[in-house]
Write an enzyme that holds these catalytic residues in place. Structure first.
Site, PDB file in Angstrom:
ATOM      1  N   HIS B 183       0.417  -1.308   0.466  1.00 20.31           N
ATOM      2  CA  HIS B 183      -0.444   0.124   0.720  1.00 20.31           C
ATOM      3  C   HIS B 183       0.939   1.422   0.130  1.00 20.31           C
ATOM      4  O   HIS B 183       2.214   0.774   0.440  1.00 20.31           O
ATOM      5  CB  HIS B 183      -1.360   0.161   0.981  1.00 20.31           C
ATOM      6  CG  HIS B 183      -2.167   0.876   1.439  1.00 20.31           C
ATOM      7  ND1 HIS B 183      -1.831   2.251   2.107  1.00 20.31           N
ATOM      8  CD2 HIS B 183      -3.530   0.973   0.604  1.00 20.31           C
ATOM      9  CE1 HIS B 183      -2.881   3.005   1.807  1.00 20.31           C
ATOM     10  NE2 HIS B 183      -3.477   2.681   1.259  1.00 20.31           N
ATOM     11  N   THR B 185       0.924   3.617   1.719  1.00 19.08           N
ATOM     12  CA  THR B 185       1.758   3.497   3.004  1.00 19.08           C
ATOM     13  C   THR B 185       2.806   3.342   3.543  1.00 19.08           C
ATOM     14  O   THR B 185       3.807   3.315   4.163  1.00 19.08           O
ATOM     15  CB  THR B 185       0.545   4.019   4.274  1.00 19.08           C
ATOM     16  OG1 THR B 185       0.460   2.824   4.553  1.00 19.08           O
ATOM     17  CG2 THR B 185      -0.454   5.351   3.614  1.00 19.08           C
ATOM     18  N   LYS B 186       3.057   2.188   2.143  1.00 18.29           N
ATOM     19  CA  LYS B 186       4.570   1.805   3.025  1.00 18.29           C
ATOM     20  C   LYS B 186       6.060   1.523   2.437  1.00 18.29           C
ATOM     21  O   LYS B 186       6.454   2.850   1.576  1.00 18.29           O
ATOM     22  CB  LYS B 186       3.782  -0.014   2.365  1.00 18.29           C
ATOM     23  CG  LYS B 186       2.572  -0.753   2.819  1.00 18.29           C
ATOM     24  CD  LYS B 186       2.656  -0.270   4.374  1.00 18.29           C
ATOM     25  CE  LYS B 186       1.522  -1.133   5.388  1.00 18.29           C
ATOM     26  NZ  LYS B 186      -0.005  -0.423   4.481  1.00 18.29           N
ATOM     27  N   ASN B 187       6.752   0.212   2.897  1.00 16.56           N
ATOM     28  CA  ASN B 187       8.397   1.385   2.603  1.00 16.56           C
ATOM     29  C   ASN B 187       8.441   1.140   0.979  1.00 16.56           C
ATOM     30  O   ASN B 187       8.973   1.413   0.379  1.00 16.56           O
ATOM     31  CB  ASN B 187       9.070   0.160   2.954  1.00 16.56           C
ATOM     32  CG  ASN B 187       9.394   0.388   4.554  1.00 16.56           C
ATOM     33  OD1 ASN B 187       8.308   0.890   5.272  1.00 16.56           O
ATOM     34  ND2 ASN B 187      10.433   0.760   5.207  1.00 16.56           N
ATOM     35  N   ILE B 189       5.826   0.411  -2.510  1.00 24.12           N
ATOM     36  CA  ILE B 189       4.955   0.192  -3.007  1.00 24.12           C
ATOM     37  C   ILE B 189       4.525   0.053  -4.161  1.00 24.12           C
ATOM     38  O   ILE B 189       4.620   0.470  -5.178  1.00 24.12           O
ATOM     39  CB  ILE B 189       4.126   2.101  -2.212  1.00 24.12           C
ATOM     40  CG1 ILE B 189       4.857   2.914  -3.810  1.00 24.12           C
ATOM     41  CG2 ILE B 189       4.313   2.482  -1.052  1.00 24.12           C
ATOM     42  CD1 ILE B 189       4.407   3.951  -3.284  1.00 24.12           C
TER      43      ILE B 189
END
Lengths: 374, 374
Positions: B183, B185-187, B189
């Protein structure tokens, strides 16, 4: 080599993906998702459209919205893709498989009523090759027995049904719920992708919750509630904005794509209509043709096998389609032993010809010539 | 305005998407999907990696593989995202919610055993902020009671656990099954996206079938069988090649991304460690830090609310995180009434600070200054 399919790019796909990234939001339900959904609602009159990661996912949303539970029965044609049945099996449904017409792979509307029992909860129709099922007849049955009517419109974008009173409605906009596919083999594509359509008010609010992992997040972002949380079942059905941006570039060109595919479809029809050894698609008066697929039907399995071989020798890839689901390894023991001969006939004899935007007239004439010489 | 998150592009994402399209295949399980999966298997030692359209979908695959059915119990922490529980609820499971540690949002390993009954089938651990749960202790419990251990590693890419004997294993590669998120918001993406990891041989073949709509299509394309059909349950879990191509551009730069995020994380830690009014993340000796998130814990809800407000007045967006799932509208009546005070504490007091690749040192110093002046 003439492939069976070649994904077509309009040229703006990566530009829009870059725009999505620049906007700072590439997770689901962003600007491009909303633009696509509005396009579908405005163009085809769906009450609500929600993009999904696949048509399978859209069908799972239908199963959740229809509140399918263990023991419920769902009527599904046998000549269809696994997902038309599997999405309901995941909810615990027992599938009652229906047969096709002798001359048309669509569900035989006259044979549905006798499959209904007290446990029946929904009817799933599949508009094969984008050509409408007999929706007026099926709607009457669904109303009579108070069943949910679900349209598997995977192949049916931009195709219509005309009622006896002259009213014309887009497929996927007639049943209570509908499901579309944007798989790379479809008219409008995003690699993998799909869409749920909701045409009955009672499902609208819940569809958004189920789409967003059972949370009321959409209502929160519209300012309708103060904080969002877990309120229902659901899953992560919404696609990345990367997918929606890609899809938007396709939608901007839908008229051009459809125009070109119809031209190809009509050329096949004209070139093959006098061939006595094969049958061509039947388009009932109530249906339009969205040129999703051009198929022919051979007289028996052996001649189809030979024809596939002959085409392959000439560097043309033509492919058969579904295996009857009632005879699948997974469902054979669960099926009620009824024979479904028309479904089996299309399993054995139907053959799909190359049809894609960039198929040239010369390539197409070669395909037609080899079939007619066979 | 300093946003909470800003998706980072390495610059090659659209180039690879164009390559995928040029290859003629943008549906699932193409070249980029296979490249990404091989990268994860080779780099982190997962026995099998399968990309999915979301972490929720990967968790649903875990639930299907673990053969969760109506009446089964699954132990899940309450302080987590809805999907950690929902994926199992869809299969009919009853969720037994577990509490966090007082000083760490992860599941309290010492309180798991007393939640086990004869109906328990699986334990789901969530590596909050990418920091490992006490896996050695939890593995022992899972083995003792013959339970399936599932790692919700949504936030845990490139993070490790060290066993007492010195063995070091990547998170998501320790339990029988694992699930990751890509997603935005992850490291690393792809907008929406996820991955299933399989670390137990008995699940490998079936994982591929469930991934491909319950069909043995993957075996067919490897030439292991003559024709493919419907053999099992499943769904359309695989992402478009458009998504996998995007992800590949991220993976090529994972070392740079991780290096930069760690620098930012360490700057926060140094800048805030002497502030007596807040607590900072605890990283046990057995865990590494993948710099997924920097959070602080306030003493009570009121001070967190005030701090969020103060930061907002200074154009900084800091956000709270989960609401305890055992108190959600959907599960409150189904929960067994046990209080889970540590989960509730993090619901009220935990605050996440801006952390993204392009966050500048000056911006970060402003965030630190305002918190310390508060």
């Amino acid at each position: 080599m003439i492939p069976f399919n070649k994904p077509y790019l309009t040229g703006k796909e990566t530009k829009y993906i870059e725009e999505a990234v620049a906007s700072g939001k590439i997770s689901g339900n962003g600007i491009f998702t909303q633009k696509c959904q509005k396009f579908f609602e405005d163009t085809y009159g769906f009450k609500k459209a929600l993009l999904t990661t696949s048509c399978t996912d859209a069908l799972e949303m239908c199963a959740l919205l229809a509140d399918i539970n263990a023991g419920d029965e769902v009527i599904v044609p046998s000549y269809t893709f696994v997902s038309s049945a599997l999405a309901f099996v995941r909810q615990g449904a027992r599938i009652i498989f229906a047969d096709s017409y002798p001359d048309n792979p669509n569900i035989d509307a006259d044979k549905i009523e006798k499959l209904i029992t007290e446990k029946t909860k929904a009817i799933v129709v599949v508009h094969y090759a984008g050509i409408a099922c007999d929706m007026e007849k099926i709607l009457e049955i669904a109303e009579k027995y108070n069943l949910i009517l679900i349209e598997d419109a995977a192949q049916a974008i931009d195709s219509y049904y005309t009622f006896k009173d002259g009213t014309k409605k887009a497929l996927g906009g007639i049943g209570h719920l509908g499901a579309f596919s944007f798989h790379e083999t479809k008219n409008i594509i995003s690699g993998e992708g799909g869409m749920l359509t909701v045409n009955d008010d009672r499902f609208i609010n819940r569809s958004e919750i189920i789409w967003e992992k059972g949370t009321n997040r959409s209502m929160f972002f519209r300012g309708e509630i103060n904080k969002y949380g877990w309120v229902d079942t659901g899953s992560s059905f919404l696609p990345s904005e990367v997918i929606s941006a890609f899809l938007w570039a396709q939608l901007e060109n839908i008229d051009d794509i459809q125009h070109n595919r119809l031209k190809i479809w009509n050329r096949y029809y004209e070139g093959l209509k006098n061939n006595p050894k094969i049958s061509l698609p039947v388009i009932p008066d109530f249906a339009t043709n969205n040129a999703h697929m051009f198929y022919i039907v051979c007289n028996e399995l052996e001649s189809r096998t030979e024809l596939i071989k002959r085409l392959k020798e000439n560097n043309i890839l033509a492919v058969f389609h579904y295996l009857s689901l009632h005879k699948s390894e997974y469902y054979l023991q669960k099926h009620d032993e009824r024979a479904l001969p028309n479904s089996d006939h299309f399993e054995d004899c139907l053959l799909r010809l190359p049809l894609f935007y960039e198929l040239s007239e010369a390539e197409q004439e070669k395909v037609i010539r080899i079939i007619n010489e066979f």
